[in-house]
Design a protein around this motif. Structure first.
Motif, PDB file in Angstrom:
ATOM      1  N   LEU A 115       0.857  -1.173   0.000  1.00 45.79           N
ATOM      2  CA  LEU A 115       0.000   0.000   0.000  1.00 45.79           C
ATOM      3  C   LEU A 115       0.903   1.236   0.000  1.00 45.79           C
ATOM      4  N   PRO A 116       0.968   1.964  -1.114  1.00 43.07           N
ATOM      5  CA  PRO A 116       1.878   3.111  -1.201  1.00 43.07           C
ATOM      6  C   PRO A 116       1.563   4.190  -0.174  1.00 43.07           C
ATOM      7  N   SER A 117       2.515   5.060   0.012  1.00 42.79           N
ATOM      8  CA  SER A 117       2.380   6.159   0.966  1.00 42.79           C
ATOM      9  C   SER A 117       1.220   7.078   0.586  1.00 42.79           C
ATOM     10  N   VAL A 118       0.599   7.667   1.606  1.00 48.30           N
ATOM     11  CA  VAL A 118      -0.439   8.671   1.376  1.00 48.30           C
ATOM     12  C   VAL A 118       0.116  10.034   1.777  1.00 48.30           C
ATOM     13  N   THR A 119      -0.419  11.070   1.155  1.00 47.47           N
ATOM     14  CA  THR A 119      -0.009  12.437   1.469  1.00 47.47           C
ATOM     15  C   THR A 119      -1.130  13.118   2.239  1.00 47.47           C
ATOM     16  N   LEU A 120      -0.784  13.674   3.394  1.00 48.03           N
ATOM     17  CA  LEU A 120      -1.759  14.348   4.248  1.00 48.03           C
ATOM     18  C   LEU A 120      -1.378  15.812   4.387  1.00 48.03           C
ATOM     19  N   LEU A 193       3.231  11.099   4.213  1.00 44.71           N
ATOM     20  CA  LEU A 193       3.942  12.360   4.002  1.00 44.71           C
ATOM     21  C   LEU A 193       2.998  13.461   4.454  1.00 44.71           C
ATOM     22  N   ILE A 194       3.440  14.276   5.414  1.00 43.48           N
ATOM     23  CA  ILE A 194       2.603  15.338   5.968  1.00 43.48           C
ATOM     24  C   ILE A 194       3.101  16.676   5.456  1.00 43.48           C
ATOM     25  N   VAL A 195       2.206  17.431   4.841  1.00 46.60           N
ATOM     26  CA  VAL A 195       2.532  18.767   4.347  1.00 46.60           C
ATOM     27  C   VAL A 195       1.915  19.778   5.307  1.00 46.60           C
ATOM     28  N   LEU A 196       2.718  20.683   5.799  1.00 45.44           N
ATOM     29  CA  LEU A 196       2.202  21.719   6.690  1.00 45.44           C
ATOM     30  C   LEU A 196       1.590  22.815   5.824  1.00 45.44           C
ATOM     31  N   GLU A 197       0.282  22.701   5.586  1.00 50.15           N
ATOM     32  CA  GLU A 197      -0.375  23.594   4.621  1.00 50.15           C
ATOM     33  C   GLU A 197      -1.779  23.955   5.120  1.00 50.15           C
ATOM     34  N   PRO A 198      -1.988  25.201   5.529  1.00 47.25           N
ATOM     35  CA  PRO A 198      -3.302  25.617   6.017  1.00 47.25           C
ATOM     36  C   PRO A 198      -4.269  26.055   4.920  1.00 47.25           C
ATOM     37  N   ASP A 199      -3.776  26.293   3.725  1.00 49.08           N
ATOM     38  CA  ASP A 199      -4.585  26.853   2.638  1.00 49.08           C
ATOM     39  C   ASP A 199      -5.211  25.725   1.830  1.00 49.08           C
ATOM     40  N   ARG A 200      -6.554  25.620   1.866  1.00 47.28           N
ATOM     41  CA  ARG A 200      -7.236  24.536   1.177  1.00 47.28           C
ATOM     42  C   ARG A 200      -7.021  24.581  -0.326  1.00 47.28           C
ATOM     43  N   SER A 201      -7.020  25.750  -0.909  1.00 48.39           N
ATOM     44  CA  SER A 201      -6.812  25.839  -2.362  1.00 48.39           C
ATOM     45  C   SER A 201      -5.420  25.348  -2.736  1.00 48.39           C
ATOM     46  N   ARG A 202      -4.429  25.623  -1.862  1.00 45.62           N
ATOM     47  CA  ARG A 202      -3.076  25.127  -2.140  1.00 45.62           C
ATOM     48  C   ARG A 202      -3.020  23.610  -1.993  1.00 45.62           C
ATOM     49  N   THR A 203      -3.791  23.078  -1.040  1.00 40.55           N
ATOM     50  CA  THR A 203      -3.873  21.624  -0.876  1.00 40.55           C
ATOM     51  C   THR A 203      -4.491  20.976  -2.103  1.00 40.55           C
ATOM     52  N   GLN A 204      -5.509  21.620  -2.675  1.00 42.60           N
ATOM     53  CA  GLN A 204      -6.122  21.100  -3.895  1.00 42.60           C
ATOM     54  C   GLN A 204      -5.130  21.120  -5.052  1.00 42.60           C
ATOM     55  N   GLN A 205      -4.289  22.166  -5.089  1.00 41.05           N
ATOM     56  CA  GLN A 205      -3.248  22.210  -6.109  1.00 41.05           C
ATOM     57  C   GLN A 205      -2.240  21.091  -5.900  1.00 41.05           C
ATOM     58  N   ASP A 206      -1.937  20.780  -4.627  1.00 36.48           N
ATOM     59  CA  ASP A 206      -1.031  19.669  -4.331  1.00 36.48           C
ATOM     60  C   ASP A 206      -1.585  18.359  -4.888  1.00 36.48           C
ATOM     61  N   PHE A 207      -2.894  18.173  -4.766  1.00 37.83           N
ATOM     62  CA  PHE A 207      -3.500  16.954  -5.311  1.00 37.83           C
ATOM     63  C   PHE A 207      -3.306  16.899  -6.821  1.00 37.83           C
ATOM     64  N   ALA A 208      -3.534  18.024  -7.495  1.00 32.95           N
ATOM     65  CA  ALA A 208      -3.343  18.060  -8.949  1.00 32.95           C
ATOM     66  C   ALA A 208      -1.883  17.793  -9.301  1.00 32.95           C
ATOM     67  N   ASP A 209      -0.957  18.347  -8.505  1.00 26.33           N
ATOM     68  CA  ASP A 209       0.468  18.123  -8.770  1.00 26.33           C
ATOM     69  C   ASP A 209       0.831  16.662  -8.568  1.00 26.33           C
ATOM     70  N   ALA A 210       0.269  16.035  -7.531  1.00 26.05           N
ATOM     71  CA  ALA A 210       0.570  14.620  -7.248  1.00 26.05           C
ATOM     72  C   ALA A 210       0.029  13.713  -8.337  1.00 26.05           C
ATOM     73  N   ALA A 211      -0.982  14.199  -9.064  1.00 28.22           N
ATOM     74  CA  ALA A 211      -1.592  13.378 -10.116  1.00 28.22           C
ATOM     75  C   ALA A 211      -0.816  13.427 -11.419  1.00 28.22           C
ATOM     76  N   GLN A 212       0.270  14.197 -11.467  1.00 29.59           N
ATOM     77  CA  GLN A 212       1.055  14.317 -12.698  1.00 29.59           C
ATOM     78  C   GLN A 212       1.981  13.121 -12.867  1.00 29.59           C
ATOM     79  N   THR A 213       1.406  11.944 -12.890  1.00 35.92           N
ATOM     80  CA  THR A 213       2.174  10.716 -13.092  1.00 35.92           C
ATOM     81  C   THR A 213       1.701  10.049 -14.367  1.00 35.92           C
ATOM     82  N   LYS A 214       2.595   9.342 -15.002  1.00 34.58           N
ATOM     83  CA  LYS A 214       2.242   8.660 -16.248  1.00 34.58           C
ATOM     84  C   LYS A 214       1.777   7.244 -15.942  1.00 34.58           C
ATOM     85  N   GLN A 215       0.632   6.908 -16.492  1.00 36.14           N
ATOM     86  CA  GLN A 215       0.069   5.586 -16.245  1.00 36.14           C
ATOM     87  C   GLN A 215       0.995   4.503 -16.787  1.00 36.14           C
TER      88      GLN A 215
END
Length: 453
Positions: A115-120, A193-215
């Motif tokens: 089970l790969p790491s999760v980002t929180l 992996l814990i990111v110290l991030e209080p800004d929800r919009s920045r967290t949503q951007q983190d999700f988009a950035d994490a999705a930049q993987t090639k299938q």
């Protein structure tokens, strides 16, 4: 150097928390940092987690692991809901089938899973104790987590849902997670992996950035995922066939036009799916269930591999251009003919493999081996496999008239045209009655000999 109390007070008095300006509570050495973290946890009914502290860009990151039994206690899932704005949620809509497949995977493989790491992300100000000084890229620290600490998921929502369960959308409805069904998983942990991030919009951007993987290409996944029985037999089939051995592309997503490989591994897998269940397009979940029944033990796999290699050997010995291809070297100038053959022959395409798989699925229902081999030979010799033959017009081949007056062939890859081609071949082989025209007469195009009721 300021005392621990002065350093802690200065840090806590920062007027606004921003992760890129965040400074941990520093101590003269690790034992002091650890002791301070434990004292704070004891006084707040919290828990201490050893972490590795580092930065990416301007933001502070923490790496550790959480016991699975505590996930529901610390982590909040916040999926978007239909009819609401996803901008107001931390997570994308939860796909119950995805979470369910992860749960089923864990339940079926509790002693052999990955089970790969999760980002929180953590929005409230965390208490982090570290040793002062040092020029290293990373340093050790101790994170104090209390009941007031709330983690949201940046990436890995479905992994967490598969573990702890999820709301079903019905009134107070909830689907069980793997932790509800397998007690031994509660003694395991998951990397976070814990990111110290209080800004929800920045967290949503983190999700988009994490999705930049090639299938992973389907062919490469078929090589690596040997947990699936069909992939186990696939490897043995490609190695055991004189035609396929050394001539299959096991890494690409699509076959380059000038490739000297004859098929992608995933294209051969489509034929094997047809041989196994009679449907090259069956979903992976349904295929896994069927394969578990058909290929569930070693003897079943041995029989299936032997039957498939018998088919491939008969076709290779009797069907053009497979016979010619099998005699070619696996590399070199002579293999330059492969792209041309792909353009001229149906059985050198993925669609042709699917047709062969479906037809053979019907042939293999005949108990007598000699009768099956005879039909394999007829499949090789009685069917006009050249792409230009009118046999394929109206099923898998559509002939469009180009502006210059030349005919342009297009191969239809969907179930309907493939089934039409399969039925036409079965009529020729005598395994299906031909369709009748409006006058009740057998169609000339479908007529065959030796009909089997």
């Amino acid at each position: 150097m300021a005392s621990d109390t002065e350093s802690q007070t200065a840090t806590r008095d920062q007027p606004a928390y921003e992760s890129f300006t965040y400074s941990p509570i520093e101590h003269p050495d690790l034992p002091t940092a650890r002791g301070a973290a434990r004292d704070e946890a004891d006084s707040s009914f919290g828990q201490v987690f050893p972490v590795i502290v580092f930065k990416q860009g301007r933001r502070t990151m923490l790496s550790t692991s959480f016991p699975m039994r505590l996930l529901a206690r610390y982590i909040t899932l916040d999926p978007a809901v239909k009819g609401e704005s996803p901008r107001e949620k931390y997570n994308r809509p939860l796909m119950s089938d995805h979470a369910r497949s992860i749960r089923d995977y864990l339940v079926e493989n509790p002693e052999d899973y990955l089970l790969p790491s999760v980002t929180l992300n953590v929005t409230s100000r965390p208490s982090l104790h570290v040793q002062a000084g040092g020029d290293g890229i990373a340093r050790l620290g101790y994170l104090v987590v209390t009941e007031a600490t709330e983690f949201h998921v940046t990436d890995g929502q479905h992994r967490i849902a598969g573990l702890i369960g999820y709301a079903t959308g019905r009134a107070n409805g909830r689907a069980a997670g793997a932790l509800d069904e397998v007690d031994s998983l509660r003694a395991d942990a998951i990397s976070v992996l814990i990111v110290l991030e209080p800004d929800r919009s920045r967290t949503q951007q983190d999700f988009a950035d994490a999705a930049q993987t090639k299938q992973i290409p389907a062919s490469l996944l078929a090589v690596y995922n040997t947990r699936e029985p069909i992939n186990q037999v696939l490897a043995r089939i490609t190695e055991g066939s004189d035609l396929l051995r050394g001539r299959i592309d096991e890494m690409s997503k699509t076959l380059p036009k000038m490739s000297q490989h004859i098929f992608l591994l995933n294209q051969v897998r489509g034929m094997v799916k047809g041989l196994l269940v009679g449907d090259y397009a069956m979903s992976e979940d349904s295929l896994s269930r069927n394969a578990a029944t058909r290929l569930g033990n070693r003897q079943q796999r041995e029989v299936f591999v032997e039957e498939t290699l018998t088919l491939l050997n008969v076709l290779t010995a009797n069907m053009e251009p497979w016979t010619a291809v099998a005699k070619m070297p696996k590399s070199g100038g002579q293999n330059g003919d492969i792209p041309r053959l792909r353009n001229e022959w149906i059985n050198m395409t993925a669609t042709g493999l699917n047709v062969i798989g479906h037809v053979t699925f019907q042939i293999n229902k005949i108990p007598d081996l000699a009768a099956r081999i005879a039909l394999y030979k007829r499949l090789a010799t009685d069917i006009p496999w050249r792409r230009s033959d009118d046999f394929w017009t109206g099923n898998i081949i559509t002939r469009d008239q180009s502006r210059g007056g030349d005919s342009v062939d297009k191969i239809n890859t969907t179930r309907g045209p493939v089934n039409l081609a399969v039925n036409k071949i079965l009529v020729v082989l005598g395994l299906r009655e031909p369709e009748k025209d409006v006058n009740g007469q057998r169609s000339v195009a479908d007529a065959g000999e030796g009909m089997i009721a």
